[in-house]
Design a protein around this motif. Structure first.
Motif, short mmCIF file in Angstrom:
data_model
loop_
_atom_site.label_atom_id
_atom_site.label_comp_id
_atom_site.label_asym_id
_atom_site.label_seq_id
_atom_site.Cartn_x
_atom_site.Cartn_y
_atom_site.Cartn_z
N ARG A 186 0.00 -4.64 -8.47
CA ARG A 186 0.17 -3.26 -8.02
C ARG A 186 1.60 -2.79 -8.23
O ARG A 186 1.85 -1.62 -8.55
CB ARG A 186 -0.26 -3.15 -6.56
CG ARG A 186 -1.75 -3.43 -6.39
CD ARG A 186 -2.16 -3.70 -4.97
NE ARG A 186 -2.16 -2.51 -4.16
CZ ARG A 186 -2.58 -2.48 -2.89
NH1 ARG A 186 -3.03 -3.58 -2.31
NH2 ARG A 186 -2.55 -1.35 -2.21
N LEU A 230 -2.76 3.71 -3.83
CA LEU A 230 -4.00 2.96 -3.90
C LEU A 230 -4.10 2.24 -5.24
O LEU A 230 -3.87 2.82 -6.30
CB LEU A 230 -5.20 3.89 -3.73
CG LEU A 230 -5.31 4.59 -2.36
CD1 LEU A 230 -6.48 5.56 -2.37
CD2 LEU A 230 -5.47 3.56 -1.25
N GLU A 262 0.82 -1.21 0.00
CA GLU A 262 0.00 0.00 0.00
C GLU A 262 0.85 1.26 0.00
O GLU A 262 0.38 2.35 -0.34
CB GLU A 262 -0.95 0.00 1.20
CG GLU A 262 -0.29 0.19 2.55
CD GLU A 262 0.32 -1.09 3.11
OE1 GLU A 262 0.97 -1.01 4.18
OE2 GLU A 262 0.15 -2.15 2.48
#
Length: 242
Positions: free
Chosen positions: A131, A123, A119
């Motif tokens: 990610r 986001l 994280e």
């Protein structure tokens, strides 16, 4: 927790050779490699002799048999392949959508390891590997070796709670291999071999030939289409905490 493989060659080769025929090859690493089995997803991308890339990804349902699906008789000059074993944090993400190589905005990525503080990169949705790819593809501009080195240094400053950030990357031309781990150095390895007309990188030695050598923790290697090599150390010895 995965096994992965990359081959960049000056001459076309059958992708079946590295996926199935050599011992262990990707199939052997998937079924019998360290911490096997790795059968939560499997995929490969290859560049054919005409320069076109092809991407195939499969979920566990396609891996019920001890085989690798897809067009294995095709020839390639560049191969990226990955057998996935999902981390407990991402056990629910097991379909072909989450198999590697991942692809976004012209960048292919294979990843081994778990990033628990992902994280910190902002986001986003999906697995840590997805990610990570989104973060990297947005920042790696221009797509030069120098800029990638800067991005990976930034990455190591941005996240700290990871088992490994072992990566096989390509923007379609060059092969980049990055080895960085904080735990289990016997498992989170990358091995490198330069043959007469190819270079191979894998989580473990992917065939029975001599010449495989382990990459160092924090090492980034670049393999260009002419098979010329360069390397840079992004971590000082012991800096990763292994």
């Amino acid at each position: 927790m995965c096994r992965m493989l990359a081959v960049l060659s000056a001459r076309p080769f059958s992708i079946r050779r590295w996926l199935l025929d050599v011992n262990p090859g990707l199939l052997g690493l998937s079924l019998r490699g360290k911490n096997a089995p790795h059968r939560d997803g499997l995929g490969y991308a290859f560049r054919d002799p005409q320069g076109k890339w092809h991407l195939f990804r499969f979920g566990p349902q396609a891996l019920a048999q001890a085989e690798i699906p897809g067009p294995l008789e095709r020839e390639a000059t560049f191969l990226l392949a990955h057998a996935r074993k999902s981390s407990p944090e991402y056990a629910q993400f097991r379909g072909g959508l989450y198999a590697h190589p991942l692809f976004y905005d012209g960048v292919f990525l294979c990843h081994n390891g778990t990033v628990r503080d992902i994280e910190r990169l902002g986001l986003a949705h999906g697995t840590d590997s997805q990610r990570l790819l989104f973060w990297l593809a947005r920042r790696w501009k221009p797509r030069t070796p120098e800029r990638l080195e800067e991005c990976l240094r930034d990455l190591l400053q941005s996240v700290s709670d990871f088992s490994a950030l072992n990566l096989l990357l390509s923007e379609g031309e060059n092969l980049y291999a990055f080895c960085a781990f904080r735990t289990n150095p016997e498992y989170f390895t990358l091995w490198f071999r330069k043959g007469g007309d190819f270079v191979a990188v894998a989580s473990e030695p992917a065939d029975g030939e001599e010449g495989w050598s382990p990459m160092e923790n924090g090492e980034l290697r670049l393999v260009r289409p002419d098979l010329s090599l360069s390397r840079v150390a992004l971590l000082e010895p012991g800096e990763a905490g292994a």
